[in-house]
Motif scaffolding. Structure first.
Motif, PDB file in Angstrom:
ATOM      1  N   ALA A  12      74.126  34.960  45.643  1.00  0.00           N
ATOM      2  CA  ALA A  12      73.544  35.492  46.889  1.00  0.00           C
ATOM      3  C   ALA A  12      74.405  36.616  47.447  1.00  0.00           C
ATOM      4  CB  ALA A  12      73.397  34.363  47.913  1.00  0.00           C
ATOM      5  N   VAL A  13      75.715  36.423  47.418  1.00  0.00           N
ATOM      6  CA  VAL A  13      76.637  37.444  47.957  1.00  0.00           C
ATOM      7  C   VAL A  13      76.542  38.719  47.113  1.00  0.00           C
ATOM      8  CG1 VAL A  13      79.080  38.030  48.281  1.00  0.00           C
ATOM      9  CG2 VAL A  13      78.214  35.794  49.020  1.00  0.00           C
ATOM     10  N   ARG A  14      76.639  38.549  45.779  1.00  0.00           N
ATOM     11  CA  ARG A  14      76.607  39.727  44.902  1.00  0.00           C
ATOM     12  C   ARG A  14      75.218  40.377  44.872  1.00  0.00           C
ATOM     13  NH1 ARG A  14      81.519  39.999  41.951  1.00  0.00           N
ATOM     14  NH2 ARG A  14      82.730  38.167  42.544  1.00  0.00           N
ATOM     15  N   GLY A  15      74.184  39.614  45.203  1.00  0.00           N
ATOM     16  CA  GLY A  15      72.829  40.167  45.269  1.00  0.00           C
ATOM     17  C   GLY A  15      72.491  40.723  46.645  1.00  0.00           C
ATOM     18  N   ASN A  16      73.513  40.823  47.517  1.00  0.00           N
ATOM     19  CA  ASN A  16      73.349  41.346  48.894  1.00  0.00           C
ATOM     20  C   ASN A  16      72.318  40.583  49.713  1.00  0.00           C
ATOM     21  OD1 ASN A  16      75.281  43.411  48.628  1.00  0.00           O
ATOM     22  ND2 ASN A  16      73.793  44.644  47.479  1.00  0.00           N
ATOM     23  N   LEU A  17      72.202  39.290  49.457  1.00  0.00           N
ATOM     24  CA  LEU A  17      71.271  38.473  50.260  1.00  0.00           C
ATOM     25  C   LEU A  17      71.923  37.989  51.550  1.00  0.00           C
ATOM     26  CD1 LEU A  17      69.599  36.173  47.554  1.00  0.00           C
ATOM     27  CD2 LEU A  17      68.704  38.262  48.582  1.00  0.00           C
ATOM     28  N   VAL A  18      73.258  38.116  51.620  1.00  0.00           N
ATOM     29  CA  VAL A  18      73.981  37.605  52.790  1.00  0.00           C
ATOM     30  C   VAL A  18      74.511  38.773  53.607  1.00  0.00           C
ATOM     31  CG1 VAL A  18      75.693  35.929  53.550  1.00  0.00           C
ATOM     32  CG2 VAL A  18      74.790  35.769  51.236  1.00  0.00           C
ATOM     33  N   LYS A  19      74.179  38.755  54.924  1.00  0.00           N
ATOM     34  CA  LYS A  19      74.613  39.861  55.781  1.00  0.00           C
ATOM     35  C   LYS A  19      75.544  39.333  56.877  1.00  0.00           C
ATOM     36  CE  LYS A  19      70.098  40.968  56.286  1.00  0.00           C
ATOM     37  NZ  LYS A  19      69.696  40.042  55.277  1.00  0.00           N
ATOM     38  N   SER A  20      76.335  40.232  57.430  1.00  0.00           N
ATOM     39  CA  SER A  20      77.238  39.865  58.522  1.00  0.00           C
ATOM     40  C   SER A  20      76.482  39.142  59.620  1.00  0.00           C
ATOM     41  CB  SER A  20      77.825  41.131  59.146  1.00  0.00           C
ATOM     42  OG  SER A  20      79.038  41.411  58.560  1.00  0.00           O
ATOM     43  N   ASP A  21      77.113  38.085  60.128  1.00  0.00           N
ATOM     44  CA  ASP A  21      76.581  37.276  61.237  1.00  0.00           C
ATOM     45  C   ASP A  21      75.445  36.340  60.827  1.00  0.00           C
ATOM     46  OD1 ASP A  21      78.436  38.420  62.916  1.00  0.00           O
ATOM     47  OD2 ASP A  21      77.045  39.933  63.682  1.00  0.00           O
ATOM     48  N   ASP A  22      75.017  36.383  59.558  1.00  0.00           N
ATOM     49  CA  ASP A  22      74.024  35.402  59.084  1.00  0.00           C
ATOM     50  C   ASP A  22      74.566  33.982  59.252  1.00  0.00           C
ATOM     51  OD1 ASP A  22      72.073  37.153  58.327  1.00  0.00           O
ATOM     52  OD2 ASP A  22      72.337  36.913  56.158  1.00  0.00           O
ATOM     53  N   ILE A  23      73.657  33.043  59.520  1.00  0.00           N
ATOM     54  CA  ILE A  23      74.034  31.626  59.561  1.00  0.00           C
ATOM     55  C   ILE A  23      73.625  30.991  58.238  1.00  0.00           C
ATOM     56  CG2 ILE A  23      73.677  29.395  60.695  1.00  0.00           C
ATOM     57  CD1 ILE A  23      75.277  31.342  62.423  1.00  0.00           C
ATOM     58  N   LEU A  24      74.618  30.455  57.524  1.00  0.00           N
ATOM     59  CA  LEU A  24      74.370  29.809  56.226  1.00  0.00           C
ATOM     60  C   LEU A  24      74.531  28.307  56.379  1.00  0.00           C
ATOM     61  CD1 LEU A  24      74.813  32.725  55.211  1.00  0.00           C
ATOM     62  CD2 LEU A  24      76.084  31.764  53.293  1.00  0.00           C
ATOM     63  N   LEU A  25      73.533  27.572  55.896  1.00  0.00           N
ATOM     64  CA  LEU A  25      73.624  26.111  55.906  1.00  0.00           C
ATOM     65  C   LEU A  25      73.816  25.647  54.470  1.00  0.00           C
ATOM     66  CD1 LEU A  25      73.221  23.260  57.193  1.00  0.00           C
ATOM     67  CD2 LEU A  25      70.768  23.565  56.799  1.00  0.00           C
TER      68      LEU A  25
END
Ligand code: UT7
Length: 330
Positions: free
Chosen positions: A300-313
């Motif tokens: 997800a990180v390398r695929g740019n699915l995660v952005k600053s301030d996102d909430i991940l569960l």
């Protein structure tokens, strides 16, 4: 006034291995079908690493990648925590081999956590306590499994489900409002027998008989584990959100243990978070136990699915039965 210290993930990495075992390959090996596996689990293929690879090779590769992303050196780590139930050896800890293979010479505490599929969540939870209490500043947390070495490829109840893999994260002390918001960890020890490797420990030491009777392989009461998984993972998700005064709407991405697409679908419905907000890679990797969450996170990180301030569960459940959650502000 003292500033609150949080643990922030600043690097992720993984090891996927090259050998791919497809459902069609399994059709040639035992009484199963691609249709059954796909419909009942969502898995199409899984990785099986070559015989010359051992658990610590996979773990060191994943943590090395995470350190590179973080811009840190192995000697910068204060601690290495390795979640695994498929260690290099019963003694010493796989984390000690990882330290050696990374070339870290600073004597940082390095140990394994055996919480099965919840191993990465447990590892993050321990790392978070050390960082928040300022006993460590930088911790490498790994989830790694070489399950193909403990699978009975004549048992269709288990061997079609699991695969090999590793994932890692580097956590650092951070004084911003980003990082791990909470972790919750649980075990129901009345359910120990649902998912076990019967022999090889003090209960049943290794003998020629234990080997002949295939007692060194994973055995699982799948239907029962399934039932508890949907229930306990949903409860854990709700508890994590409540503890942070959040609701399902606040969650940007669910990085859940990839055991069965039907389990994830059941949890998605119960916590009212659509499945398209879940990171899904079960189709390609199957169930990689403690590696499952960090592997999905790295993709997800390398695929740019995660952005600053996102909430991940994050939620995971496995043998023990042990389970847990982590809620993260990215
Ligand atoms: O990571 C740790 C946590 N682990 C899990 O969360 C796994 C949880 N459990 C599961 O994901 C599911 O229970 C399984 C995928 C393991 C099994 O799915 P199920 O829908 O619960 O199937 P079942 O065990 O109830 O078996 C249904 C039928 C049985 O046949 P009968 O008795 O109805 O004639 C099994 O023998 O499916 C049969 N079966 C298979 N058929 C073809 C079981 N495995 C296979 C197979 N291929 N591989």
């Amino acid at each position: 006034m003292t500033t609150e210290v949080r643990s922030r993930i600043v690097g992720t990495g993984s090891y996927k291995g090259e050998g791919v075992l497809t459902n069609h390959d399994l059709e040639q090996m035992l009484d199963t079908t691609d249709d059954w596996i796909t419909e009942r689990t969502g898995i199409k293929e899984r990785r099986v690493v070559s015989k010359k690879i051992v658990t610590s090779d996979m773990a060191a590769h994943a943590l090395g990648q995470a350190l590179d992303m973080a811009g840190l050196e192995p000697n910068d780590l204060d601690m290495i925590i390795c979640g695994t139930v498929t260690p290099d050896r019963p003694l010493p800890a796989t984390a000690a081999y990882v330290q050696k293979k990374l070339g870290a010479s600073n004597h940082c505490a390095s140990f394994d956590v055996a919480a099965a599929c919840a191993g990465f969540i447990y590892g993050m939870s321990i790392a978070d306590v050390f960082i928040r209490t300022q006993k460590a500043k930088r911790v490498g947390v790994i989830g790694v499994e070489l399950l193909s070495r403990v699978l009975d490829y004549t048992d269709r109840n288990t061997c079609v489900l699991f695969g090999d893999g590793a994932g890692a994260a580097v956590l650092v002390a951070d004084e911003s409002d980003r990082g791990i918001l909470s972790t919750h960890t649980y075990t129901d020890g009345s359910l120990t027998e649902l998912l076990i490797i019967p022999a090889g420990g003090s209960v049943m030491p290794t003998t020629p008989n234990t080997a002949a009777e295939r007692l060194h392989y994973v055995r699982m009461e799948g239907r029962e584990v399934f039932r508890y998984a949907v229930r306990y993972l949903s409860e854990a998700a709700r508890t994590a959100l409540k503890a942070n005064n959040m609701t399902n709407d606040d969650v940007s991405l669910v990085v859940a243990h990839q055991a069965n697409i039907r389990i994830l679908d059941g949890v998605a419905k119960r916590v009212d978070i659509p499945l398209d907000r879940f990171v899904l890679n079960i189709e390609r990797f199957g169930n990689t136990s403690s590696a499952s969450i960090p592997l999905a996170l790295d993709e997800a990180v390398r695929g740019n699915l995660v952005k600053s301030d996102d909430i991940l569960l994050m939620i995971a459940l496995g043998g023990g039965i042990s389970w847990g959650s982590a809620l993260i502000k990215w």
